[in-house]
Design a protein around this motif. Structure first.
Motif, PDB file in Angstrom:
ATOM      1  N   ALA A 174       5.601 -25.833 -11.529  1.00  0.00           N
ATOM      2  CA  ALA A 174       5.075 -24.470 -11.628  1.00  0.00           C
ATOM      3  C   ALA A 174       3.560 -24.519 -11.470  1.00  0.00           C
ATOM      4  O   ALA A 174       2.895 -25.395 -12.024  1.00  0.00           O
ATOM      5  N   ALA A 175       3.032 -23.592 -10.690  1.00  0.00           N
ATOM      6  CA  ALA A 175       1.585 -23.488 -10.493  1.00  0.00           C
ATOM      7  C   ALA A 175       1.231 -22.018 -10.357  1.00  0.00           C
ATOM      8  O   ALA A 175       2.013 -21.231  -9.813  1.00  0.00           O
ATOM      9  N   PRO A 176       0.062 -21.610 -10.842  1.00  0.00           N
ATOM     10  CA  PRO A 176      -0.241 -20.182 -10.938  1.00  0.00           C
ATOM     11  C   PRO A 176      -0.631 -19.539  -9.621  1.00  0.00           C
ATOM     12  O   PRO A 176      -1.141 -20.196  -8.699  1.00  0.00           O
ATOM     13  N   ALA A 177      -0.387 -18.234  -9.556  1.00  0.00           N
ATOM     14  CA  ALA A 177      -1.005 -17.410  -8.520  1.00  0.00           C
ATOM     15  C   ALA A 177      -2.472 -17.219  -8.888  1.00  0.00           C
ATOM     16  O   ALA A 177      -2.844 -17.274 -10.057  1.00  0.00           O
ATOM     17  N   LYS A 178      -3.287 -16.991  -7.884  1.00  0.00           N
ATOM     18  CA  LYS A 178      -4.715 -16.783  -8.124  1.00  0.00           C
ATOM     19  C   LYS A 178      -5.189 -15.526  -7.408  1.00  0.00           C
ATOM     20  O   LYS A 178      -4.843 -15.305  -6.243  1.00  0.00           O
ATOM     21  N   ALA A 179      -5.976 -14.738  -8.113  1.00  0.00           N
ATOM     22  CA  ALA A 179      -6.627 -13.568  -7.518  1.00  0.00           C
ATOM     23  C   ALA A 179      -8.123 -13.809  -7.473  1.00  0.00           C
ATOM     24  O   ALA A 179      -8.729 -14.147  -8.497  1.00  0.00           O
ATOM     25  N   GLY A 180      -8.720 -13.654  -6.306  1.00  0.00           N
ATOM     26  CA  GLY A 180     -10.169 -13.671  -6.185  1.00  0.00           C
ATOM     27  C   GLY A 180     -10.693 -12.255  -6.350  1.00  0.00           C
ATOM     28  O   GLY A 180     -10.160 -11.315  -5.734  1.00  0.00           O
ATOM     29  N   ILE A 181     -11.714 -12.081  -7.192  1.00  0.00           N
ATOM     30  CA  ILE A 181     -12.159 -10.746  -7.599  1.00  0.00           C
ATOM     31  C   ILE A 181     -13.625 -10.532  -7.242  1.00  0.00           C
ATOM     32  O   ILE A 181     -14.457 -11.421  -7.442  1.00  0.00           O
ATOM     33  N   ALA A 248      -8.793 -14.740 -11.505  1.00  0.00           N
ATOM     34  CA  ALA A 248      -7.780 -14.718 -12.555  1.00  0.00           C
ATOM     35  C   ALA A 248      -6.559 -15.463 -12.027  1.00  0.00           C
ATOM     36  O   ALA A 248      -6.231 -15.363 -10.841  1.00  0.00           O
ATOM     37  N   ARG A 249      -5.898 -16.205 -12.919  1.00  0.00           N
ATOM     38  CA  ARG A 249      -4.720 -16.986 -12.529  1.00  0.00           C
ATOM     39  C   ARG A 249      -3.629 -16.773 -13.568  1.00  0.00           C
ATOM     40  O   ARG A 249      -3.908 -16.633 -14.758  1.00  0.00           O
ATOM     41  N   SER A 250      -2.385 -16.824 -13.107  1.00  0.00           N
ATOM     42  CA  SER A 250      -1.262 -16.797 -14.039  1.00  0.00           C
ATOM     43  C   SER A 250      -0.010 -17.325 -13.364  1.00  0.00           C
ATOM     44  O   SER A 250       0.171 -17.167 -12.149  1.00  0.00           O
ATOM     45  N   LEU A 251       0.840 -17.941 -14.169  1.00  0.00           N
ATOM     46  CA  LEU A 251       2.141 -18.383 -13.671  1.00  0.00           C
ATOM     47  C   LEU A 251       3.084 -17.204 -13.464  1.00  0.00           C
ATOM     48  O   LEU A 251       4.119 -17.343 -12.808  1.00  0.00           O
ATOM     49  N   HIS A 252       2.718 -16.041 -14.019  1.00  0.00           N
ATOM     50  CA  HIS A 252       3.604 -14.875 -13.971  1.00  0.00           C
ATOM     51  C   HIS A 252       2.891 -13.705 -13.302  1.00  0.00           C
ATOM     52  O   HIS A 252       1.817 -13.287 -13.744  1.00  0.00           O
ATOM     53  N   ASP A 253       3.499 -13.157 -12.255  1.00  0.00           N
ATOM     54  CA  ASP A 253       2.875 -12.088 -11.481  1.00  0.00           C
ATOM     55  C   ASP A 253       2.566 -10.873 -12.340  1.00  0.00           C
ATOM     56  O   ASP A 253       1.495 -10.266 -12.216  1.00  0.00           O
ATOM     57  N   GLU A 254       3.493 -10.508 -13.227  1.00  0.00           N
ATOM     58  CA  GLU A 254       3.277  -9.305 -14.027  1.00  0.00           C
ATOM     59  C   GLU A 254       2.110  -9.485 -14.999  1.00  0.00           C
ATOM     60  O   GLU A 254       1.356  -8.539 -15.275  1.00  0.00           O
ATOM     61  N   VAL A 255       1.923 -10.711 -15.502  1.00  0.00           N
ATOM     62  CA  VAL A 255       0.805 -10.972 -16.412  1.00  0.00           C
ATOM     63  C   VAL A 255      -0.512 -10.973 -15.637  1.00  0.00           C
ATOM     64  O   VAL A 255      -1.538 -10.475 -16.127  1.00  0.00           O
ATOM     65  N   LEU A 256      -0.494 -11.523 -14.432  1.00  0.00           N
ATOM     66  CA  LEU A 256      -1.695 -11.491 -13.596  1.00  0.00           C
ATOM     67  C   LEU A 256      -2.097 -10.053 -13.301  1.00  0.00           C
ATOM     68  O   LEU A 256      -3.277  -9.687 -13.404  1.00  0.00           O
ATOM     69  N   ASN A 257      -1.130  -9.229 -12.944  1.00  0.00           N
ATOM     70  CA  ASN A 257      -1.433  -7.819 -12.668  1.00  0.00           C
ATOM     71  C   ASN A 257      -2.002  -7.125 -13.906  1.00  0.00           C
ATOM     72  O   ASN A 257      -2.938  -6.313 -13.803  1.00  0.00           O
TER      73      ASN A 257
END
Length: 368
Positions: A174-181, A248-257
């Protein structure tokens, strides 16, 4: 047996070639020649042109000598700075640089392991299915090689990424999604001594917003960080513009959002309190990676570990890699720990045992 001298010589040859992100051409030329001389089909895709680099990804096809499902192995050619003039040295069982550069084991150790594994199978006439190598570009500065890969050149759907710092036998599941802000705060300039009340300080807006944000470790699977802030000019003018970059990073899309929504709401509340305006923009740099429990490639890796006396260990990671991107493109991607340590620093090192055991594991996975 893995040839210790051969893999070390290859590793040294690779790390001595300068290859910062988007400048990997010399490594690509070296690998292209080595693979083509052995009769393998080597293709360079257009990823370099699409991302502004001087070479594309190399995709190598090694024809099958036995039965089995085609499998691919991936390692990236680029290194982080400082990576010019790397001089590797051996200290006991450790391989490190002289100390003023990174070593480049991230990820040239992965390349060396993949090639030595194939050497071993050929030395021992051990059959294998179709094998593909992906030597990618620009992993360190945004995974642009993986993002722009020509998937028509990579028909194998099972892919092993040799690019994690865990010990040999560790498996990233498992590895997180990342959003660049990017956040921009707009105020109103005014003379700070004569009429400051006519101005709106963008710095003050930004400070108010940041002070309310949940940052750094949010929970066990989520992080957020501010990386850079810039704005204002001189002390006698109320600053009318400030920009911040963050992630921001998270293993879970809903938490990242949810984290992204929280950070934007802090910006909105700051503007409501102080005035001015803001713009909050983000881009999902790569998706989260989740290896299914019933993954056949995961089972294959774990069995290979057991076959050579390693205890397979599954676990998550907080960083992204080409695996995230390839997983998002529909590949069955699994990342292996290859034993590189203190990566992205001038203290980086890898144990000789990790080089040889990593190659041994890759060879076992390659077998029919």
């Amino acid at each position: 047996m893995i040839n210790k001298e051969r893999i070390l010589n290859l590793f040294f040859e690779l790390v001595r070639i300068d290859s910062p992100s988007l400048q990997e051409k010399e490594v690509a030329v070296c690998l292209h020649k080595k693979m083509e001389e052995r009769g393998y089909t080597v293709t360079e895709d257009k990823a370099g042109e699409l991302s502004g680099g001087n070479t594309g990804n190399l995709i190598v096809h090694v024809p099958a000598t036995g039965e089995g499902t085609p499998i691919a192995f991936s390692a990236h050619m680029d290194c982080v700075h400082p990576c010019h003039g790397v001089e590797p040295i051996v200290e006991g069982d450790l391989v490190r640089s002289k100390g003023d550069t990174v070593l480049g084991g991230d990820d040239k150790a992965g390349i060396a392991m993949a090639i030595e594994a194939l050497n071993h199978l050929e030395d021992e006439s051990i059959p294998h299915p179709d094998v593909y190598f992906v030597f990618s570009i620009c992993e360190e500065s945004g995974m642009h090689g993986a993002k722009n890969i020509d998937t028509s050149l990579l028909p194998a759907k099972d892919i092993i990424i040799l690019d994690s710092g865990g010990k040999v036998g560790s498996i990233v599941v498992a590895a997180p999604a990342k959003a660049g802000i990017m956040m921009n705060f707009i105020g109103k300039s005014a003379h700070a001594g004569i009429a400051p009340e006519e101005g709106v300080s963008a710095i003050q807006i930004a400070a108010e917003a940041v002070s309310k944000m949940n940052l750094l470790r949010i929970d066990e699977s989520t992080t957020a960080n501010l990386g850079h802030i810039e704005g204002g000019s001189v002390t006698n003018i109320v600053a009318d513009s400030v920009s911040l970059t963050a992630e921001a990073r998270s293993l879970h899309d809903e938490v990242l959002n949810k984290q992204l929504e929280h950070m934007e709401s802090c910006c909105a509340d700051a503007v409501k309190k102080i005035g001015g305006s803001y713009k909050f923009e983000y881009e999902i740099s790569y998706p989260a990676l989740h290896v299914p429990e019933d993954s056949t490639v995961l089972a294959k890796v774990e069995q290979a570990c057991i076959n050579i006396g390693l205890d397979p260990e599954r676990g998550p990671t907080g960083g992204g890699s080409d695996a995230n991107v390839l997983y998002g493109k529909g590949y069955n991607a699994v990342t292996l720990g290859i034993g590189m340590s203190k990566v992205h620093t001038t203290d980086e090192f890898i144990k000789m045992e990790s080089l040889t055991r990593g190659a041994e594991l890759v060879a076992e996975i390659m077998k029919s």
